[in-house]
Every structure is written in structure tokens, then in C-alpha cells.
Write a protein that holds these residues in place. Structure first.
Motif, PDB file in Angstrom:
ATOM      1  N   LEU A  55      39.208  10.844  41.608  1.00 33.29           N
ATOM      2  CA  LEU A  55      39.437  12.239  41.224  1.00 33.29           C
ATOM      3  C   LEU A  55      39.284  12.409  39.718  1.00 33.29           C
ATOM      4  O   LEU A  55      38.690  13.390  39.247  1.00 33.29           O
ATOM      5  N   GLU A  56      39.815  11.460  38.955  1.00 34.47           N
ATOM      6  CA  GLU A  56      39.697  11.534  37.498  1.00 34.47           C
ATOM      7  C   GLU A  56      38.235  11.407  37.062  1.00 34.47           C
ATOM      8  O   GLU A  56      37.783  12.118  36.161  1.00 34.47           O
ATOM      9  N   ASP A  57      37.492  10.521  37.712  1.00 34.14           N
ATOM     10  CA  ASP A  57      36.078  10.345  37.376  1.00 34.14           C
ATOM     11  C   ASP A  57      35.288  11.623  37.651  1.00 34.14           C
ATOM     12  O   ASP A  57      34.445  12.045  36.846  1.00 34.14           O
ATOM     13  N   ILE A  58      35.569  12.244  38.790  1.00 38.41           N
ATOM     14  CA  ILE A  58      34.882  13.495  39.126  1.00 38.41           C
ATOM     15  C   ILE A  58      35.226  14.578  38.106  1.00 38.41           C
ATOM     16  O   ILE A  58      34.357  15.329  37.653  1.00 38.41           O
ATOM     17  N   ASP A  59      36.499  14.657  37.721  1.00 38.57           N
ATOM     18  CA  ASP A  59      36.907  15.643  36.718  1.00 38.57           C
ATOM     19  C   ASP A  59      36.183  15.409  35.391  1.00 38.57           C
ATOM     20  O   ASP A  59      35.794  16.363  34.711  1.00 38.57           O
ATOM     21  N   THR A  60      36.011  14.144  35.019  1.00 41.58           N
ATOM     22  CA  THR A  60      35.328  13.828  33.763  1.00 41.58           C
ATOM     23  C   THR A  60      33.869  14.260  33.816  1.00 41.58           C
ATOM     24  O   THR A  60      33.343  14.868  32.866  1.00 41.58           O
ATOM     25  N   THR A  61      33.195  13.942  34.902  1.00 40.92           N
ATOM     26  CA  THR A  61      31.801  14.358  35.059  1.00 40.92           C
ATOM     27  C   THR A  61      31.687  15.878  35.067  1.00 40.92           C
ATOM     28  O   THR A  61      30.789  16.458  34.440  1.00 40.92           O
ATOM     29  N   ALA A  62      32.601  16.538  35.771  1.00 40.23           N
ATOM     30  CA  ALA A  62      32.579  17.998  35.842  1.00 40.23           C
ATOM     31  C   ALA A  62      32.793  18.620  34.468  1.00 40.23           C
ATOM     32  O   ALA A  62      32.167  19.640  34.133  1.00 40.23           O
ATOM     33  N   ALA A  63      33.660  18.009  33.648  1.00 40.44           N
ATOM     34  CA  ALA A  63      33.902  18.536  32.303  1.00 40.44           C
ATOM     35  C   ALA A  63      32.633  18.465  31.462  1.00 40.44           C
ATOM     36  O   ALA A  63      32.316  19.395  30.698  1.00 40.44           O
ATOM     37  N   GLU A  64      31.895  17.376  31.573  1.00 36.14           N
ATOM     38  CA  GLU A  64      30.622  17.254  30.852  1.00 36.14           C
ATOM     39  C   GLU A  64      29.649  18.351  31.289  1.00 36.14           C
ATOM     40  O   GLU A  64      28.991  18.991  30.468  1.00 36.14           O
ATOM     41  N   ILE A  65      29.551  18.546  32.601  1.00 33.39           N
ATOM     42  CA  ILE A  65      28.618  19.549  33.119  1.00 33.39           C
ATOM     43  C   ILE A  65      29.028  20.948  32.674  1.00 33.39           C
ATOM     44  O   ILE A  65      28.182  21.761  32.275  1.00 33.39           O
ATOM     45  N   ARG A  66      30.321  21.241  32.705  1.00 34.79           N
ATOM     46  CA  ARG A  66      30.789  22.554  32.249  1.00 34.79           C
ATOM     47  C   ARG A  66      30.448  22.783  30.788  1.00 34.79           C
ATOM     48  O   ARG A  66      30.151  23.902  30.367  1.00 34.79           O
ATOM     49  N   GLU A  67      30.473  21.715  29.997  1.00 33.45           N
ATOM     50  CA  GLU A  67      30.164  21.827  28.572  1.00 33.45           C
ATOM     51  C   GLU A  67      28.676  22.016  28.324  1.00 33.45           C
ATOM     52  O   GLU A  67      28.272  22.763  27.425  1.00 33.45           O
ATOM     53  N   GLN A  68      27.832  21.373  29.143  1.00 32.47           N
ATOM     54  CA  GLN A  68      26.406  21.302  28.845  1.00 32.47           C
ATOM     55  C   GLN A  68      25.535  22.265  29.655  1.00 32.47           C
ATOM     56  O   GLN A  68      24.433  22.610  29.226  1.00 32.47           O
TER      57      GLN A  68
END
Length: 431
Positions: free
Chosen positions: A57-70
Motif C-alpha cells: 500500500l505504501e509503495d502504491i501511494d509513493t508511485t501515485a504521488a509521483e504521478i500526481r506531481e508529474q
């Protein structure tokens, strides 16, 4: 977080009918929990809730945060269970209208989550490419086998488009697929795409709480931990056969099936829940529709469809049951204004809320349809939020497993789906 009211439907049965079928329903429930029923090897969707993977879940959140930023656009390629669950949750919980751009960056606060690879429309893909031009795009390709025609054809179109426009195209492509094999798995290995695994023993229609659904949902800014642990809580609650709403729902459906009813309507009065209806439709249609058995599932949205299908439901053939999916508490009610006159004939509603009117529409519809001869029941969500929605998703998955075992079919396979593929591939000349 989930309450099931079957009192109105019971008036269509004899007093002892539900209790008479309950031992069979409890036996089906035990088959699920004890992994003794057909398809027991496909219970990974329960296993992941019994042993939550917080690191994932934490890994998915991290990837999602990158995508939201970019990203301006996050494009999900998938069909059936590879997109219906994510789309349903996003439609239910994300804002229905785009947020205004941030003044400093002139970029949306959240990426727009779009879907492709769920049909074979060339026009859609051409218009999609035109729409994506000039935007920052990330793509999530979702297919367990890596051979799903609709999804992989869309990826074949999108991949060169991405590679021609983004030097870091390989980083912008994320695949969700089998952990060890398949064409998409091999492409990820070859081109260095980031990869999420679909856990073994999880079929597509049961995959919303895996990376299949959780990554797009997280990109949309929805709290996936609350969603996931809402399902965990419901999974724990439904372990006990007593006071078990999923067991009651499955038993009631079975009783009407055995009495010759052919259709179940899942009706929502909140448009945000229409996507849950589409997800439910696949879940029950693929799980039950075998060996000439099963209720045909159809999802409808009221009050809109009361103006198109309401006449049939009220007075058409008496071969359908109706399940309402409702929300107990709704925040931020919208008050109907007092305009100082009654030119529109609605002065009697002034000062009340639109939500109250919607609730009365449900109550009136429930009574009218029952009086017209349609057995009705209601699944109540505590509120429209990630936790209760996760509970709702698990509620239906647990119920359909019991329902399939009551019908004596394997609720986890879908052999009939392969028939159209064989004919299609034959006509296309696939080697």
C-alpha cells in the motif's frame, strides 16, 4: 458499515422460507471460509485481506504521488475487472467536476484519470490521441495474461505515441500483470517498465483491492488505506455466519431464483454509485451465469431511469427482483431556495433539501414497486467514503461466492467468455 434490509422482499415468501434455506447458505459460507468449494484456488482476494500488505500500500501511494506531481493525464488500459473496479471507486469518491487550475503552475491539482483498452473503437483511440497531445501522460497497462486483445491493441497504439514524445517513456509506462509470466510481463522485463503484480488466485472481477484498482484510485487522490481496511473490517465481520448480511442477501437471491425469477436489478439513487452498479454487474454475471443458471444482473440509476424503465419495472413481466444500493448519511445538504413565488409549483419544497427529496423518491419507488409485485430489498452504506465503500465491495464479493455455491457452480471461473474469443480470433486469422 453495511446494513441489509430484506423485510419487504420477505413478504413475497412464506414465513419459514428463509430459515429453511439458511442451512444450505451456511454450508456454502463454510465452503468459502474452509476453501473446500469449486475454485478454492482462486480465493486470493480473501487472502490479501486476511494478511494485509502495508508495504505494498505504501509503495502504491509513493508511485501515485509521483504521478500526481508529474502527470496531466493518467491513462488506464484494461477491460472488465481490469478497469471497472477502479472506475467505480473513482466515480463514487472523486469530485465530479474538474478542479480549477493552480494559479502558479496552470496545471490541474490532480491528474485526469482516463480509461481505454475496454473496447475496440478506432475513433475513440484517434480522438484520445488528439486529446492527449501536449499533455504530460502516464499509462498503466493492466492485463494478467498480457494477451487481452482490446487492452494490448490500445497499448500497441499508445506505446509508439509515448516513445515519440517523452524521452522517459519507459518510466511513464507501468504494467500490472502476472508476477512471473505472460507477454506483458516479458515486455516489462525487456523495456524496463515498472511492474505491479496481480496476486495469484485473484480473478479480474475480484481484483479491485489489488494494484489493479488501487493504483488508479490512489492517483485520483483517494485514500486507499481506508478503502482497503474498510474491506478488511467487513471480511472479519462476515466470518461469522450469524448476523451476516452477505449470507442473507445470497440466500434471498437464491430463493427467488428457485421460484423462477430471472433478473436482478441493482438500483441506485446516487449517480456516483452507477459505476458500482457496472462493477456489480460483471461480478455477478460472470460468477453465476453458468449451466443455464443465475439471475441476469442489470444496473440502473434512479430517478433517471424511472422515466425510461420505471413503467416496465412497475407493470411488466413479474420475473425480476430489485436491490437498492443506498447511502445512509449524506454530507453538505443542498437546500431548495424560497423564490418568493410558486410559478414552478415547487413552493411546498422550499427550505427542504434535495437529498430529502431524493430519499422520498427512493421510499416511494420501493413501495410502488413492491405493491406492483417486484420483491425489493436494500443494501445501505453508512456514508459515501473510502471505508464504507471498501466494505461494500467486499460485501458483494463474499455474497457472490456464497450465491455461486448455492447454485452449485464454480463462482470463480468464466469458461463461456472464451467462446466469442475463439470465433473472433478465427475470423481475424490469428495464428
Amino acid at each position: 458499515m453495511i446494513r441489509y434490509d430484506l423485510s419487504t422482499a420477505l413478504s413475497f415468501l412464506e414465513a419459514h422460507d428463509l430459515e429453511a434455506v439458511r442451512p444450505r447458505a451456511e454450508a456454502a459460507h463454510r465452503m468459502l471460509l474452509e476453501r473446500t468449494g469449486p475454485g478454492h484456488e482462486m480465493l486470493g482476494w480473501r487472502d490479501l485481506l486476511l494478511q494485509p500488505d502495508d508495504a505494498l500500500l505504501e509503495d502504491i501511494d509513493t508511485t501515485a504521488a509521483e504521478i500526481r506531481e508529474q502527470a496531466d493525464v493518467f491513462l488506464c488500459l484494461g477491460i472488465g475487472g481490469s478497469y471497472l473496479g477502479a472506475r467505480a471507486v473513482i466515480e463514487a469518491l472523486a469530485p465530479q467536476f474538474r478542479s480549477p487550475v493552480e494559479a502558479e503552475t496552470e496545471r490541474p491539482r490532480l491528474p485526469e484519470v482516463l480509461f481505454a483498452g475496454h473496447h475496440l473503437s478506432g475513433r475513440y483511440l484517434k480522438e484520445l490521441l488528439a486529446y492527449l497531445e501536449g499533455k504530460s501522460v502516464y499509462v498503466n497497462v493492466i492485463s494478467k495474461s498480457g494477451t487481452t486483445l482490446e487492452t494490448m491493441l490500445a497499448f500497441r497504439v499508445l506505446r509508439p505515441w509515448l516513445e515519440a514524445r517523452f524521452p522517459d517513456a519507459a518510466r511513464r509506462i507501468i504494467v500490472t500483470t502476472d508476477p512471473a509470466r505472460g507477454r506483458l510481463h516479458d515486455m516489462a522485463e525487456t523495456f524496463g517498465y515498472r511492474r505491479y503484480a496481480i496476486p495469484p488466485g485473484v480473478g479480474g472481477r475480484f481484483s479491485v483491492l489489488t494494484p489493479v484498482g488501487l493504483l488508479p484510485i490512489a492517483v485520483a487522490g483517494i485514500d486507499i488505506r481506508s478503502l482497503f481496511y474498510g474491506a478488511v473490517e467487513m471480511c472479519e465481520r462476515l466470518t461469522d455466519a450469524s448476523d451476516n448480511p452477505a449470507l442473507d442477501y445470497a440466500a434471498l437471491r437464491y430463493l427467488f431464483h428457485e421460484r423462477g425469477y430471472a433478473i436482478e436489478l441493482l438500483a441506485v439513487f446516487e449517480p456516483r454509485l452507477s459505476g458500482i452498479g457496472a462493477w456489480w454487474q460483471q461480478l455477478f454475471g460472470e460468477s453465476e451465469g453458468k449451466a443455464g443458471k443465475g439471475l441476469y444482473p442489470d444496473a440502473i440509476q434512479y430517478s433517471t431511469d424511472l422515466h425510461s424503465l420505471g413503467q416496465y419495472v412497475q407493470e411488466g413481466r413479474r420475473h425480476l427482483i430489485e436491490t437498492f444500493l443506498m447511502v445512509e448519511r449524506e454530507p453538505e445538504p443542498l437546500t431548495i431556495p424560497d423564490t418568493g413565488d410558486d410559478r414552478d409549483g415547487l413552493a411546498y419544497l422550499a427550505g427542504r433539501t434535495v437529498q430529502e427529496v431524493n430519499r422520498k423518491a427512493y421510499e416511494g419507488t420501493r413501495k410502488a414497486h413492491a405493491d406492483g409485485g417486484a420483491p425489493v430489498s436494500t443494501v445501505w452504506l453508512e456514508r459515501l467514503a473510502p471505508g464504507p465503500l471498501g466494505a461494500c465491495l467486499y460485501f458483494f464479493m463474499h455474497a457472490v461466492a456464497i450465491s455461486g455455491y448455492l447454485l452449485e457452480v464454480n463462482p470463480f471461473d468464466q469458461p463461456g467468455v472464451e467462446a466469442y474469443k475463439r470465433e473472433m480470433y478465427r475470423l481475424l486469422g490469428k495464428p
